[in-house]
Design a protein around this motif. Sequence first.
Motif, PDB file in Angstrom:
ATOM      1  N   CYS A  39       0.852  -1.192   0.000  1.00 18.73           N
ATOM      2  CA  CYS A  39       0.000   0.000   0.000  1.00 18.73           C
ATOM      3  C   CYS A  39       0.891   1.246   0.000  1.00 18.73           C
ATOM      4  O   CYS A  39       1.813   1.363   0.807  1.00 18.73           O
ATOM      5  CB  CYS A  39      -0.909  -0.002   1.226  1.00 18.73           C
ATOM      6  SG  CYS A  39      -1.976   1.458   1.314  1.00 18.73           S
ATOM      7  N   CYS A  44      -0.364   3.062   6.215  1.00 17.33           N
ATOM      8  CA  CYS A  44      -0.986   1.733   6.115  1.00 17.33           C
ATOM      9  C   CYS A  44       0.068   0.652   5.917  1.00 17.33           C
ATOM     10  O   CYS A  44       0.388  -0.100   6.825  1.00 17.33           O
ATOM     11  CB  CYS A  44      -2.005   1.729   4.972  1.00 17.33           C
ATOM     12  SG  CYS A  44      -2.754   0.114   4.678  1.00 17.33           S
ATOM     13  N   SER A  46      -0.047  -2.051   4.085  1.00 18.57           N
ATOM     14  CA  SER A  46      -0.558  -3.415   3.912  1.00 18.57           C
ATOM     15  C   SER A  46      -0.035  -4.034   2.606  1.00 18.57           C
ATOM     16  O   SER A  46       0.286  -3.330   1.651  1.00 18.57           O
ATOM     17  CB  SER A  46      -2.088  -3.376   3.881  1.00 18.57           C
ATOM     18  OG  SER A  46      -2.594  -4.604   3.394  1.00 18.57           O
ATOM     19  N   CYS A  73      -6.107  -1.031  -1.986  1.00 22.76           N
ATOM     20  CA  CYS A  73      -5.626  -1.668  -0.769  1.00 22.76           C
ATOM     21  C   CYS A  73      -6.817  -2.327  -0.070  1.00 22.76           C
ATOM     22  O   CYS A  73      -7.825  -1.674   0.189  1.00 22.76           O
ATOM     23  CB  CYS A  73      -4.977  -0.623   0.133  1.00 22.76           C
ATOM     24  SG  CYS A  73      -4.532  -1.291   1.738  1.00 22.76           S
ATOM     25  N   CYS A  76      -6.985  -0.669   3.869  1.00 23.71           N
ATOM     26  CA  CYS A  76      -7.517   0.678   4.113  1.00 23.71           C
ATOM     27  C   CYS A  76      -8.530   1.113   3.056  1.00 23.71           C
ATOM     28  O   CYS A  76      -9.089   2.197   3.152  1.00 23.71           O
ATOM     29  CB  CYS A  76      -6.375   1.689   4.243  1.00 23.71           C
ATOM     30  SG  CYS A  76      -5.504   2.009   2.701  1.00 23.71           S
TER      31      CYS A  76
HETATM   32 ZN   LIG Z   1      -3.651   0.651   2.680  1.00 25.47          ZN
END
Ligand SMILES: [Zn+2]
Length: 333
Positions: A39, A44, A46, A73, A76
Amino acid sequence: MNSEPKRKGHTPLLTDILRDEKDARAYLEGKRWPNGLVCAFGDCGSTEITRFEVKASVRKNGRHVPARSLYKCNACKRQFSVTKGTIFEDSKIPLRTWLIVAQRMCVSKKSVSALQISREFGVTYESAWFMCHRIRWAMTDKNPTKLSGTIEADETYIGGKPRGHRKHRAAKMNMSERITEAWAKKTPVFGIIERGGRVRARVMPKVSQKEIERTMFHNIDRAASRLMTDEHAIYKKIGDMLPHDVIRHNSEYVRGEVNTQNIESFWAVLKRGLVGTYHHVDAGYLAQYVAEYEFRHNTRHITDAERFSALMGQIEGRVDWYVGKQASSSEPD
Ligand SMILES: [Zn+2]
Protein backbone atom coordinates in the motif's frame (compact mmCIF):
# COMPACT_ATOMS: atom_id res chain seq x y z
CA MET A 1 40.79 13.43 -9.90
CA ASN A 2 38.83 11.30 -7.47
CA SER A 3 35.75 13.53 -7.63
CA GLU A 4 34.84 12.61 -11.20
CA PRO A 5 32.12 9.95 -11.48
CA LYS A 6 33.30 6.67 -12.96
CA ARG A 7 31.76 5.17 -16.06
CA LYS A 8 31.87 1.42 -15.85
CA GLY A 9 30.09 -1.29 -17.74
CA HIS A 10 27.22 -1.03 -20.14
CA THR A 11 24.08 0.74 -19.00
CA PRO A 12 20.92 -0.39 -20.82
CA LEU A 13 19.18 2.87 -21.75
CA LEU A 14 15.54 3.27 -20.80
CA THR A 15 14.89 4.92 -24.16
CA ASP A 16 15.41 1.43 -25.64
CA ILE A 17 13.72 -0.59 -22.90
CA LEU A 18 10.54 1.42 -22.34
CA ARG A 19 8.37 1.55 -25.47
CA ASP A 20 5.37 3.25 -23.92
CA GLU A 21 3.62 4.32 -20.70
CA LYS A 22 2.55 0.76 -19.96
CA ASP A 23 6.20 -0.34 -19.98
CA ALA A 24 7.18 2.64 -17.83
CA ARG A 25 4.53 1.81 -15.20
CA ALA A 26 5.53 -1.85 -15.12
CA TYR A 27 9.18 -0.81 -14.76
CA LEU A 28 8.45 1.55 -11.85
CA GLU A 29 6.27 -1.08 -10.17
CA GLY A 30 9.15 -3.56 -10.31
CA LYS A 31 11.62 -1.03 -8.91
CA ARG A 32 9.30 0.16 -6.16
CA TRP A 33 7.90 -3.11 -4.98
CA PRO A 34 10.40 -5.83 -5.95
CA ASN A 35 8.98 -8.17 -3.27
CA GLY A 36 5.30 -7.68 -4.08
CA LEU A 37 2.83 -4.81 -3.98
CA VAL A 38 2.61 -2.64 -0.86
CA CYS A 39 0.00 0.00 0.00
CA ALA A 40 1.44 3.37 -1.07
CA PHE A 41 -0.13 5.18 1.86
CA GLY A 42 2.54 5.64 4.49
CA ASP A 43 0.11 5.18 7.37
CA CYS A 44 -0.99 1.73 6.11
CA GLY A 45 1.69 -0.38 4.44
CA SER A 46 -0.56 -3.41 3.91
CA THR A 47 0.48 -6.03 1.36
CA GLU A 48 -3.10 -7.08 0.57
CA ILE A 49 -3.41 -5.25 -2.73
CA THR A 50 -5.72 -5.85 -5.67
CA ARG A 51 -4.80 -4.61 -9.12
CA PHE A 52 -7.49 -3.38 -11.47
CA GLU A 53 -7.60 -1.87 -14.95
CA VAL A 54 -9.06 1.51 -15.83
CA LYS A 55 -10.12 2.38 -19.38
CA ALA A 56 -8.80 5.41 -21.24
CA SER A 57 -10.87 8.55 -20.63
CA VAL A 58 -10.99 12.26 -21.27
CA ARG A 59 -11.25 14.49 -18.23
CA LYS A 60 -13.44 17.61 -18.02
CA ASN A 61 -10.40 19.80 -18.62
CA GLY A 62 -9.81 17.97 -21.90
CA ARG A 63 -6.84 16.00 -20.63
CA HIS A 64 -6.56 12.56 -22.15
CA VAL A 65 -5.92 9.88 -19.57
CA PRO A 66 -4.69 6.61 -21.09
CA ALA A 67 -5.79 3.16 -19.96
CA ARG A 68 -3.80 2.10 -16.93
CA SER A 69 -3.53 -0.21 -13.96
CA LEU A 70 -4.49 1.07 -10.53
CA TYR A 71 -4.29 -0.64 -7.15
CA LYS A 72 -6.74 -0.95 -4.30
CA CYS A 73 -5.63 -1.67 -0.77
CA ASN A 74 -7.81 -4.33 0.85
CA ALA A 75 -6.90 -3.07 4.32
CA CYS A 76 -7.52 0.68 4.11
CA LYS A 77 -9.76 0.49 0.99
CA ARG A 78 -7.96 3.36 -0.70
CA GLN A 79 -6.89 3.39 -4.36
CA PHE A 80 -3.53 4.46 -5.66
CA SER A 81 -1.36 4.51 -8.75
CA VAL A 82 2.22 3.40 -9.17
CA THR A 83 3.46 6.99 -8.85
CA LYS A 84 1.61 7.67 -5.58
CA GLY A 85 4.01 9.00 -2.96
CA THR A 86 6.96 9.39 -5.36
CA ILE A 87 8.59 12.37 -7.07
CA PHE A 88 6.58 11.43 -10.19
CA GLU A 89 3.18 11.90 -8.55
CA ASP A 90 0.63 14.40 -9.91
CA SER A 91 2.54 15.23 -13.05
CA LYS A 92 1.21 15.68 -16.57
CA ILE A 93 4.60 14.68 -17.96
CA PRO A 94 4.54 11.03 -19.13
CA LEU A 95 6.20 8.63 -16.66
CA ARG A 96 8.37 7.29 -19.48
CA THR A 97 9.84 10.78 -19.97
CA TRP A 98 10.39 11.16 -16.23
CA LEU A 99 12.30 7.89 -15.98
CA ILE A 100 14.42 8.60 -19.04
CA VAL A 101 15.31 12.08 -17.76
CA ALA A 102 16.17 10.68 -14.30
CA GLN A 103 18.45 8.11 -15.88
CA ARG A 104 19.99 10.75 -18.14
CA MET A 105 20.84 12.86 -15.05
CA CYS A 106 22.46 9.82 -13.41
CA VAL A 107 24.59 8.67 -16.33
CA SER A 108 25.91 12.11 -17.37
CA LYS A 109 29.34 12.89 -16.04
CA LYS A 110 28.30 16.46 -15.47
CA SER A 111 24.94 17.88 -14.58
CA VAL A 112 22.29 18.42 -17.25
CA SER A 113 20.56 21.77 -17.55
CA ALA A 114 16.81 22.25 -17.86
CA LEU A 115 17.45 23.84 -21.26
CA GLN A 116 19.17 20.69 -22.55
CA ILE A 117 16.36 18.51 -21.16
CA SER A 118 13.77 20.77 -22.76
CA ARG A 119 15.46 20.49 -26.18
CA GLU A 120 16.17 16.77 -26.00
CA PHE A 121 12.77 15.63 -24.75
CA GLY A 122 10.49 18.17 -26.38
CA VAL A 123 9.01 19.44 -23.12
CA THR A 124 8.64 23.07 -22.13
CA TYR A 125 11.47 24.73 -20.24
CA GLU A 126 9.19 25.01 -17.17
CA SER A 127 8.42 21.27 -17.24
CA ALA A 128 12.10 20.42 -17.68
CA TRP A 129 13.09 22.70 -14.80
CA PHE A 130 10.42 21.15 -12.59
CA MET A 131 11.58 17.62 -13.40
CA CYS A 132 15.24 18.45 -12.76
CA HIS A 133 14.42 19.92 -9.37
CA ARG A 134 12.31 17.00 -8.23
CA ILE A 135 15.01 14.57 -9.37
CA ARG A 136 17.65 16.63 -7.53
CA TRP A 137 15.48 16.45 -4.45
CA ALA A 138 15.56 12.64 -4.73
CA MET A 139 19.35 12.80 -4.94
CA THR A 140 19.64 14.24 -1.44
CA ASP A 141 20.81 11.69 1.07
CA LYS A 142 17.71 10.67 3.06
CA ASN A 143 19.51 8.79 5.83
CA PRO A 144 22.90 10.44 6.17
CA THR A 145 25.22 8.60 8.55
CA LYS A 146 28.12 10.34 10.24
CA LEU A 147 31.43 10.78 8.47
CA SER A 148 34.58 9.43 10.12
CA GLY A 149 38.33 9.01 9.66
CA THR A 150 40.51 11.81 8.35
CA ILE A 151 38.14 14.64 7.54
CA GLU A 152 38.77 17.91 5.77
CA ALA A 153 36.49 20.91 6.30
CA ASP A 154 36.42 24.12 4.32
CA GLU A 155 34.07 26.86 3.25
CA THR A 156 33.58 28.44 -0.16
CA TYR A 157 31.49 31.21 -1.66
CA ILE A 158 29.41 30.86 -4.80
CA GLY A 159 28.01 33.51 -7.18
CA GLY A 160 28.07 37.27 -6.85
CA LYS A 161 30.81 38.19 -9.31
CA PRO A 162 31.36 41.98 -9.32
CA ARG A 163 29.65 43.25 -12.48
CA GLY A 164 28.46 46.42 -14.17
CA HIS A 165 31.40 48.77 -13.93
CA ARG A 166 29.41 51.51 -15.62
CA LYS A 167 26.71 51.27 -12.99
CA HIS A 168 29.29 51.43 -10.26
CA ARG A 169 30.86 54.51 -11.80
CA ALA A 170 27.48 56.20 -12.05
CA ALA A 171 26.80 55.35 -8.39
CA LYS A 172 30.31 56.62 -7.54
CA MET A 173 31.08 53.44 -5.64
CA ASN A 174 34.67 53.02 -4.61
CA MET A 175 36.53 49.71 -4.80
CA SER A 176 35.83 48.73 -1.23
CA GLU A 177 32.10 49.38 -1.66
CA ARG A 178 32.11 47.32 -4.89
CA ILE A 179 33.81 44.42 -3.15
CA THR A 180 31.37 44.64 -0.24
CA GLU A 181 28.47 44.57 -2.71
CA ALA A 182 29.87 41.58 -4.59
CA TRP A 183 30.44 39.63 -1.37
CA ALA A 184 26.93 40.36 -0.18
CA LYS A 185 25.66 38.48 -3.28
CA LYS A 186 27.83 35.44 -2.66
CA THR A 187 26.34 32.41 -0.94
CA PRO A 188 28.50 30.50 1.53
CA VAL A 189 28.74 26.73 1.27
CA PHE A 190 30.39 24.73 4.02
CA GLY A 191 31.73 21.26 3.28
CA ILE A 192 33.28 18.28 5.02
CA ILE A 193 34.85 15.36 3.23
CA GLU A 194 36.26 11.98 4.24
CA ARG A 195 39.65 11.27 2.66
CA GLY A 196 38.78 8.96 -0.21
CA GLY A 197 35.15 8.81 0.94
CA ARG A 198 31.98 10.80 1.14
CA VAL A 199 31.38 14.52 1.06
CA ARG A 200 28.67 16.57 2.72
CA ALA A 201 28.10 20.16 1.67
CA ARG A 202 25.66 22.64 3.17
CA VAL A 203 24.46 26.01 1.95
CA MET A 204 24.44 28.45 4.86
CA PRO A 205 23.00 31.92 5.34
CA LYS A 206 26.38 32.85 6.75
CA VAL A 207 29.40 30.92 7.89
CA SER A 208 29.78 31.34 11.62
CA GLN A 209 31.45 29.35 14.32
CA LYS A 210 28.04 28.35 15.69
CA GLU A 211 26.75 27.15 12.27
CA ILE A 212 29.79 25.09 11.42
CA GLU A 213 30.01 23.56 14.88
CA ARG A 214 26.38 22.49 14.61
CA THR A 215 26.95 21.00 11.15
CA MET A 216 30.02 19.13 12.36
CA PHE A 217 28.20 17.91 15.46
CA HIS A 218 25.43 16.39 13.26
CA ASN A 219 27.69 15.00 10.53
CA ILE A 220 30.94 13.80 12.09
CA ASP A 221 31.60 10.82 14.33
CA ARG A 222 33.89 12.85 16.56
CA ALA A 223 35.30 9.89 18.51
CA ALA A 224 36.56 8.28 15.29
CA SER A 225 37.75 11.34 13.37
CA ARG A 226 40.63 13.70 12.92
CA LEU A 227 39.87 17.08 11.35
CA MET A 228 41.97 19.22 9.00
CA THR A 229 41.14 22.82 8.12
CA ASP A 230 42.85 26.02 7.14
CA GLU A 231 43.62 28.67 9.74
CA HIS A 232 40.26 30.48 9.46
CA ALA A 233 39.11 31.93 12.80
CA ILE A 234 35.83 29.96 12.75
CA TYR A 235 37.80 26.74 13.36
CA LYS A 236 39.73 28.10 16.33
CA LYS A 237 37.71 26.31 18.98
CA ILE A 238 36.92 23.17 17.00
CA GLY A 239 39.84 21.39 18.68
CA ASP A 240 37.61 21.16 21.76
CA MET A 241 35.27 18.85 19.80
CA LEU A 242 37.78 16.55 18.07
CA PRO A 243 41.50 16.30 17.17
CA HIS A 244 42.28 19.18 14.84
CA ASP A 245 45.21 19.97 12.51
CA VAL A 246 45.61 23.34 10.83
CA ILE A 247 47.25 24.05 7.49
CA ARG A 248 48.50 27.63 7.16
CA HIS A 249 47.81 28.67 3.58
CA ASN A 250 50.00 31.76 3.88
CA SER A 251 53.13 29.71 4.22
CA GLU A 252 52.27 26.11 3.27
CA TYR A 253 49.71 24.19 1.21
CA VAL A 254 50.52 20.67 2.17
CA ARG A 255 52.33 19.50 5.27
CA GLY A 256 52.52 15.75 4.88
CA GLU A 257 49.08 14.41 5.65
CA VAL A 258 47.82 17.80 6.73
CA ASN A 259 46.05 19.43 3.77
CA THR A 260 42.62 20.35 2.49
CA GLN A 261 43.14 19.27 -1.11
CA ASN A 262 40.20 16.85 -1.25
CA ILE A 263 37.56 19.38 -0.28
CA GLU A 264 39.22 21.94 -2.54
CA SER A 265 38.93 19.61 -5.53
CA PHE A 266 35.26 19.05 -4.68
CA TRP A 267 34.73 22.82 -4.73
CA ALA A 268 36.52 23.00 -8.08
CA VAL A 269 34.24 20.33 -9.61
CA LEU A 270 31.14 22.03 -8.17
CA LYS A 271 32.10 25.49 -9.40
CA ARG A 272 33.16 24.30 -12.83
CA GLY A 273 29.87 22.42 -13.13
CA LEU A 274 27.78 25.38 -12.06
CA VAL A 275 29.53 27.72 -14.48
CA GLY A 276 29.49 25.26 -17.38
CA THR A 277 25.94 23.94 -17.04
CA TYR A 278 23.97 26.73 -15.48
CA HIS A 279 24.59 30.27 -16.55
CA HIS A 280 22.81 31.54 -13.53
CA VAL A 281 21.91 29.70 -10.34
CA ASP A 282 19.43 31.41 -8.08
CA ALA A 283 20.92 31.44 -4.57
CA GLY A 284 17.61 30.06 -3.28
CA TYR A 285 18.06 26.87 -5.33
CA LEU A 286 21.77 26.44 -4.75
CA ALA A 287 21.19 23.84 -2.01
CA GLN A 288 19.65 21.48 -4.58
CA TYR A 289 22.50 21.86 -7.05
CA VAL A 290 24.97 21.27 -4.23
CA ALA A 291 23.02 18.12 -3.26
CA GLU A 292 23.32 16.88 -6.86
CA TYR A 293 27.11 17.27 -6.81
CA GLU A 294 27.26 15.64 -3.40
CA PHE A 295 25.29 12.66 -4.79
CA ARG A 296 27.56 12.47 -7.85
CA HIS A 297 30.68 12.49 -5.66
CA ASN A 298 29.36 9.96 -3.15
CA THR A 299 28.36 7.51 -5.89
CA ARG A 300 31.49 8.00 -8.01
CA HIS A 301 32.82 4.49 -7.40
CA ILE A 302 29.69 2.66 -8.57
CA THR A 303 28.45 2.13 -12.12
CA ASP A 304 25.96 4.38 -13.90
CA ALA A 305 23.33 1.66 -13.59
CA GLU A 306 23.95 1.36 -9.86
CA ARG A 307 23.79 5.14 -9.47
CA PHE A 308 20.39 5.15 -11.18
CA SER A 309 19.24 2.34 -8.88
CA ALA A 310 20.43 4.38 -5.89
CA LEU A 311 18.33 7.29 -7.12
CA MET A 312 15.29 5.05 -7.67
CA GLY A 313 15.69 3.95 -4.07
CA GLN A 314 15.20 7.54 -2.94
CA ILE A 315 12.12 8.58 -4.93
CA GLU A 316 9.75 7.85 -2.07
CA GLY A 317 8.84 9.48 1.17
CA ARG A 318 8.30 12.99 0.02
CA VAL A 319 5.98 14.86 2.34
CA ASP A 320 6.00 18.28 0.77
CA TRP A 321 5.81 17.81 -2.97
CA TYR A 322 6.44 21.42 -3.76
CA VAL A 323 10.12 21.83 -4.48
CA GLY A 324 10.50 25.27 -3.04
CA LYS A 325 13.38 27.55 -2.41
CA GLN A 326 15.58 26.75 0.52
CA ALA A 327 17.57 29.51 2.12
CA SER A 328 19.97 26.94 3.46
CA SER A 329 20.50 23.23 3.82
CA SER A 330 21.93 23.24 7.30
CA GLU A 331 20.80 20.96 10.08
CA PRO A 332 17.87 21.87 12.32
CA ASP A 333 18.65 23.03 15.83
ZN1 LIG B 1 -3.65 0.65 2.68
